[in-house]
Design a protein around this motif. Structure first.
Motif, PDB file in Angstrom:
ATOM      1  N   PRO A  90       0.829  -1.217   0.000  1.00 14.57           N
ATOM      2  CA  PRO A  90       0.000   0.000   0.000  1.00 14.57           C
ATOM      3  C   PRO A  90       0.861   1.264   0.000  1.00 14.57           C
ATOM      4  CG  PRO A  90       0.052  -0.934   2.190  1.00 14.57           C
ATOM      5  CD  PRO A  90       0.799  -1.901   1.307  1.00 14.57           C
ATOM      6  N   ALA A  91       0.210   2.359  -0.381  1.00 21.66           N
ATOM      7  CA  ALA A  91       0.842   3.683  -0.330  1.00 21.66           C
ATOM      8  C   ALA A  91       0.084   4.530   0.678  1.00 21.66           C
ATOM      9  CB  ALA A  91       0.834   4.346  -1.709  1.00 21.66           C
ATOM     10  N   PHE A  92       0.827   5.318   1.437  1.00 22.17           N
ATOM     11  CA  PHE A  92       0.228   6.094   2.514  1.00 22.17           C
ATOM     12  C   PHE A  92       0.440   7.594   2.272  1.00 22.17           C
ATOM     13  CE2 PHE A  92       1.384   1.979   4.232  1.00 22.17           C
ATOM     14  CZ  PHE A  92       0.226   1.589   4.891  1.00 22.17           C
ATOM     15  N   MET A  93      -0.518   8.376   2.747  1.00 17.08           N
ATOM     16  CA  MET A  93      -0.455   9.841   2.756  1.00 17.08           C
ATOM     17  C   MET A  93      -0.047  10.397   1.393  1.00 17.08           C
ATOM     18  SD  MET A  93      -1.518  10.249   5.728  1.00 17.08           S
ATOM     19  CE  MET A  93      -1.410  12.033   5.797  1.00 17.08           C
ATOM     20  N   SER A  99       4.133  12.530  -2.591  1.00 20.75           N
ATOM     21  CA  SER A  99       4.162  11.815  -1.317  1.00 20.75           C
ATOM     22  C   SER A  99       5.545  11.940  -0.702  1.00 20.75           C
ATOM     23  CB  SER A  99       3.793  10.343  -1.505  1.00 20.75           C
ATOM     24  OG  SER A  99       3.904   9.645  -0.279  1.00 20.75           O
ATOM     25  N   GLY A 100       5.580  12.070   0.619  1.00 17.33           N
ATOM     26  CA  GLY A 100       6.844  12.099   1.347  1.00 17.33           C
ATOM     27  C   GLY A 100       6.950  10.971   2.338  1.00 17.33           C
ATOM     28  N   PHE A 101       5.984  10.045   2.325  1.00 16.05           N
ATOM     29  CA  PHE A 101       5.963   8.932   3.279  1.00 16.05           C
ATOM     30  C   PHE A 101       7.107   7.961   2.954  1.00 16.05           C
ATOM     31  CE2 PHE A 101       4.539   4.851   4.873  1.00 16.05           C
ATOM     32  CZ  PHE A 101       4.062   5.171   6.114  1.00 16.05           C
ATOM     33  N   PRO A 102       7.817   7.421   3.947  1.00 14.68           N
ATOM     34  CA  PRO A 102       7.496   7.421   5.373  1.00 14.68           C
ATOM     35  C   PRO A 102       8.232   8.472   6.207  1.00 14.68           C
ATOM     36  CG  PRO A 102       9.103   5.730   4.911  1.00 14.68           C
ATOM     37  CD  PRO A 102       8.821   6.392   3.602  1.00 14.68           C
ATOM     38  N   LEU A 103       9.351   9.035   5.700  1.00 13.47           N
ATOM     39  CA  LEU A 103      10.193   9.868   6.549  1.00 13.47           C
ATOM     40  C   LEU A 103      10.055  11.357   6.249  1.00 13.47           C
ATOM     41  CD1 LEU A 103      13.424   7.674   6.502  1.00 13.47           C
ATOM     42  CD2 LEU A 103      11.575   7.703   8.188  1.00 13.47           C
ATOM     43  N   ALA A 112       8.333  12.978  -3.413  1.00 10.30           N
ATOM     44  CA  ALA A 112       8.338  12.502  -4.796  1.00 10.30           C
ATOM     45  C   ALA A 112       7.075  12.994  -5.497  1.00 10.30           C
ATOM     46  CB  ALA A 112       8.403  10.984  -4.824  1.00 10.30           C
ATOM     47  N   GLN A 113       7.184  13.352  -6.766  1.00 12.67           N
ATOM     48  CA  GLN A 113       6.057  13.850  -7.544  1.00 12.67           C
ATOM     49  C   GLN A 113       5.909  13.048  -8.820  1.00 12.67           C
ATOM     50  OE1 GLN A 113       6.431  18.055  -8.181  1.00 12.67           O
ATOM     51  NE2 GLN A 113       6.188  18.564  -6.020  1.00 12.67           N
TER      52      GLN A 113
END
Length: 389
Positions: free
Chosen positions: A86-89, A141-145, A150-151
């Motif tokens: 899965p992908a988050f945030m 997204s910048g998850f997890p840290l 990334a765009q």
């Protein structure tokens, strides 16, 4: 100097320094620090990039939709993920264009599960009327840290959304007078001169003898006056100073509130059974219902100035008609009075509707009150609504 010190460059620099120190000093602790920092950097850079590269956009809705200002719009967009994790945030931006203005609507999807499609667009709300076209879909997204965002730009479907203006409730300041209606459309009957007999009544001293019905007088044994029914209707001509650049499409501007007030005026007239003529150009457009009014105003852009339209109206208006002129609060009072006096001289009742901004600033409300005072002193009825939805 600061623009060169990005997170990615700082981490790469630290990794290089630790790697060189580990080879020079041959210490396991330094090498372990290098490995830990390298793993953290990989998680911060590689995971967001891989998460976005395994997504695509699917469209299963209607290509051309209608929605009101501020209402949620379900565009039927689905974000499909093909990766096994899965992908988050994930932040998803949709960019829309109308009348040389671009707006970006952004929402955050907490989780997009593996090999599933997440709905996109159910919470998208357009703040201002217009006919918008989707021009770009971007994800980040910048998850997890959160070390790097990334765009990724996705292929966009051909979607257009027509946003209808909201109506500002208006309390009309004048009685709805009846004007002559030779066409007999949507008529209200009143007494006057025509060939349709309305009623007979006894003659009163001083009345014109020409209105005496001699046949009825012979039967009644006294003079009888004849009244005829004349076709009449309530007519309102609606004119507005449409917003121009740079306030065109700005939901908070007084110019866009001109459109909302005009919608409210039109609804009020139609609710009273009036014939409504809308002037988006010098030529009148007859409006039969509220939906047709909203469709016309949703995409309305200025083609001619208010002065040209009012000059044309001065040649067309008839006694008993009503005219609604909707302007922004900063419209010059002297210029507006010069346009309205020829219309008032023809027996047309003009009402000036003043629109401040949606969130009136410190200068807008004094401007609106000053314009209202100038119109009132000149003998024109005014409408000023200072409480907005």
């Amino acid at each position: 100097m600061e623009r060169w010190l990005t997170k990615s460059r700082v981490l790469l620099g630290l990794c290089g320094v630790l790697l060189i120190a580990a080879f020079n000093r041959h210490e396991p602790m330094v090498f372990g620090m290098f490995l830990m920092l390298a793993v953290v950097s990989m998680l911060g850079f590689l995971v967001p990039w891989l998460s976005l590269r395994t997504m695509s956009i699917q469209f299963g809705g209607v290509f051309d939709q209608e929605v009101q200002e501020g209402e949620a719009c379900d565009m039927g967009l689905l974000v499909r993920r093909t990766a096994p994790w899965p992908a988050f945030m994930v932040d998803i931006e949709t960019e829309w264009e109308w009348a040389s203005r671009r707006i970006i609507l952004k929402q955050t999807v907490p989780v997009i599960r593996a090999k599933q499609a997440a709905a996109l667009g159910q919470l998208v709300r357009f703040p201002c009327r217009g006919h918008y076209e989707l021009v770009a879909v971007r994800m980040s997204s910048g998850f997890p840290l959160g070390l790097m965002r990334a765009q990724h730009s996705l292929s966009r479907p051909d979607i257009q959304v027509r946003v209808l203006p909201l109506a500002q409730a208006v309390q009309w300041p004048l009685p709805w007078d009846i004007a002559d209606d030779p066409l007999g459309e949507l008529t209200t009957r009143r007494m006057g001169q025509s060939f349709e007999l309305g009623m007979l009544r006894p003659y009163q001293h001083g009345e014109s003898v020409g209105r005496v019905s001699w046949r009825a007088s012979a039967r009644a044994g006294e003079l009888v006056i004849q009244h005829f029914q004349q076709s009449g209707s309530i007519r309102l001509r609606l004119v507005m100073d449409l917003p121009r650049e740079p306030v065109l499409g700005d939901a908070e501007s007084a110019g866009e509130n001109v459109v909302r007030v005009a919608t409210g005026v039109g609804d009020t007239a139609l609710a009273h059974g009036a014939q409504l003529f809308l002037y988006l150009s010098p030529e009148a457009m007859k409006v039969h219902d509220g939906m047709a009014l909203r469709h016309a105003l949703a995409e309305a852009v200025p083609t001619v100035g208010l002065q040209s339209t009012l000059n044309q109206l001065a040649q067309e208006v008839a006694p008993g008609e009503q005219l609604a002129v909707v302007v922004a609060c900063d419209y010059p009072a002297a210029q507006l009075l010069a346009h309205l006096h020829p219309i008032a001289a023809r027996g047309c009742h003009a009402v000036v509707c003043i629109a401040p901004g949606r969130s009136p600033s410190g200068i807008q409300m004094p401007q609106a009150l000053a314009l209202q005072k100038a119109m009132t002193e000149a003998g024109f009825a005014t409408v000023l609504e200072s409480t907005w939805r």
